[in-house]
Design a protein around this motif. Structure first.
Motif, mmCIF file in Angstrom:
data_model
loop_
_atom_site.group_PDB
_atom_site.id
_atom_site.type_symbol
_atom_site.label_atom_id
_atom_site.label_comp_id
_atom_site.label_asym_id
_atom_site.label_seq_id
_atom_site.Cartn_x
_atom_site.Cartn_y
_atom_site.Cartn_z
ATOM 1 N N TYR A 96 0.839 -1.270 -0.199
ATOM 2 C CA TYR A 96 0.083 0.035 0.062
ATOM 3 C C TYR A 96 0.925 1.280 -0.030
ATOM 4 O O TYR A 96 0.252 2.378 -0.503
ATOM 5 C CB TYR A 96 -1.019 -0.182 1.284
ATOM 6 C CG TYR A 96 -2.072 -0.970 0.839
ATOM 7 C CD1 TYR A 96 -3.049 -0.848 0.084
ATOM 8 C CD2 TYR A 96 -2.047 -2.301 1.783
ATOM 9 C CE1 TYR A 96 -4.140 -1.811 -0.088
ATOM 10 C CE2 TYR A 96 -3.093 -3.245 1.421
ATOM 11 C CZ TYR A 96 -4.161 -2.839 0.725
ATOM 12 O OH TYR A 96 -5.000 -3.866 0.331
ATOM 13 N N ALA A 225 -5.816 0.286 2.821
ATOM 14 C CA ALA A 225 -6.338 0.697 1.387
ATOM 15 C C ALA A 225 -6.555 2.230 1.467
ATOM 16 O O ALA A 225 -6.771 2.845 0.679
ATOM 17 C CB ALA A 225 -7.425 -0.021 1.082
ATOM 18 N N TYR A 226 -7.432 2.884 2.948
ATOM 19 C CA TYR A 226 -7.665 4.108 2.781
ATOM 20 C C TYR A 226 -6.580 4.927 2.386
ATOM 21 O O TYR A 226 -6.906 6.081 1.968
ATOM 22 C CB TYR A 226 -8.197 4.335 4.229
ATOM 23 C CG TYR A 226 -8.643 5.793 4.365
ATOM 24 C CD1 TYR A 226 -10.207 6.013 3.896
ATOM 25 C CD2 TYR A 226 -8.142 6.832 4.836
ATOM 26 C CE1 TYR A 226 -10.422 7.516 4.208
ATOM 27 C CE2 TYR A 226 -8.524 7.957 5.005
ATOM 28 C CZ TYR A 226 -9.558 8.325 4.639
ATOM 29 O OH TYR A 226 -10.202 9.628 4.862
ATOM 30 N N ALA A 229 -5.953 5.358 -1.149
ATOM 31 C CA ALA A 229 -7.272 5.998 -1.846
ATOM 32 C C ALA A 229 -7.664 7.450 -1.328
ATOM 33 O O ALA A 229 -7.900 8.406 -2.395
ATOM 34 C CB ALA A 229 -8.504 5.062 -1.124
ATOM 35 N N HIS A 230 -7.366 7.798 -0.140
ATOM 36 C CA HIS A 230 -7.575 9.073 0.191
ATOM 37 C C HIS A 230 -6.711 10.275 -0.400
ATOM 38 O O HIS A 230 -7.190 11.396 -0.767
ATOM 39 C CB HIS A 230 -7.802 9.359 1.613
ATOM 40 C CG HIS A 230 -6.599 10.054 2.252
ATOM 41 N ND1 HIS A 230 -5.509 9.059 2.592
ATOM 42 C CD2 HIS A 230 -6.241 11.128 2.829
ATOM 43 C CE1 HIS A 230 -4.591 9.654 3.123
ATOM 44 N NE2 HIS A 230 -5.019 11.056 3.420
#
Length: 245
Positions: A96, A225-226, A229-230
């Motif tokens: 990530y 994952a956040y 993504a953010h």
């Protein structure tokens, strides 16, 4: 009359050991969500609002210590090495962290090009060092020291952030209060980066959270994952607003 051991000697005194620090899983989960909220607020303020909210910048200084705190606690759980937790954590952080890199670089504000690497690599370096220390042996300890020195120079928040995770990990494994003092010192050193001492709020958090018992369902992998993504969403919005072209 005191009892004597075999051979007429008194049995050795057992040193008093503080019980292991235990934090409710729900409390750990709430801490992660709190860190996510602070991180998001900080990034929106930085990349979309031009750091126009000083209070948001100050609050955002707690995000890294919170994530480091949670990581250290999880790595210090009994059986973490045998269960392969270190390896799984390092793979996720690397995966990530790499996924977030294009967006992290695209948002700008770095010291030079790709440097420093994003916060997931900071946590990756700390996890890798702890893993080598946990295994022990002279070669691994030398490797851990080398990785700390080299890796700490390449990641966000540098050596103080890596040192904080490691000393918090030391505290959770040993309940040694000296580790708490060291945590305070390395967090204070973040003044070089943050220009404030808000990160020190993590110290009372370390001492208080074991007393808070919350029940919250655990959500796996969302926090990994956040992060990319953010950053992708913020980069898209900033591009649409003309801040990045």
């Amino acid at each position: 009359m005191p009892k004597l051991a075999v051979g007429g000697r008194h049995p050795p005194k057992t040193a008093s050991v503080l019980p292991r620090v235990v934090i409710a899983d729900g409390t750990v989960e709430i801490l992660k969500w709190f860190g996510v909220v602070l991180m998001t607020l900080d990034h929106v303020n930085k990349y979309l609002l031009g750091n126009s909210l000083p209070w948001a910048f100050a609050a955002g200084r707690l995000a890294m210590p919170i994530f480091g705190f949670v990581l250290a606690y999880n790595l210090a759980r009994p059986g973490a090495l045998a269960s392969g937790l270190y390896g799984r954590t390092m793979k996720r952080l690397a995966l990530y962290g790499l996924a977030a890199t294009p967006f992290f670089i695209g948002l700008g504000g770095l010291l030079a090009g790709w440097w420093p690497l994003n916060i997931l690599f900071t946590l990756l370096v700390a996890t890798s060092v702890a893993w080598m220390v946990e295994q022990g042996g002279f070669a691994r300890l030398v490797g851990a020291a080398t990785l700390f020195l080299l890796g700490g120079s390449m990641v966000e928040f540098w050596w103080p952030a890596v040192a904080f995770v490691l000393t918090a990990w030391w505290y959770f494994k040993t309940t040694n209060m000296v580790a708490v003092a060291v945590c305070a010192v390395v967090l204070a050193m973040l003044f070089i980066v943050n220009r404030n001492l808000w990160a020190l709020a993590a110290v009372p958090m370390m001492l208080i959270t074991p007393l808070i018992k919350l029940q919250v369902p655990r959500v796996r992998h969302v926090f990994y994952a956040y992060y990319p993504a953010h950053l992708a969403v913020i980069l898209l919005i900033s591009t649409l607003l003309g801040k990045h072209v």
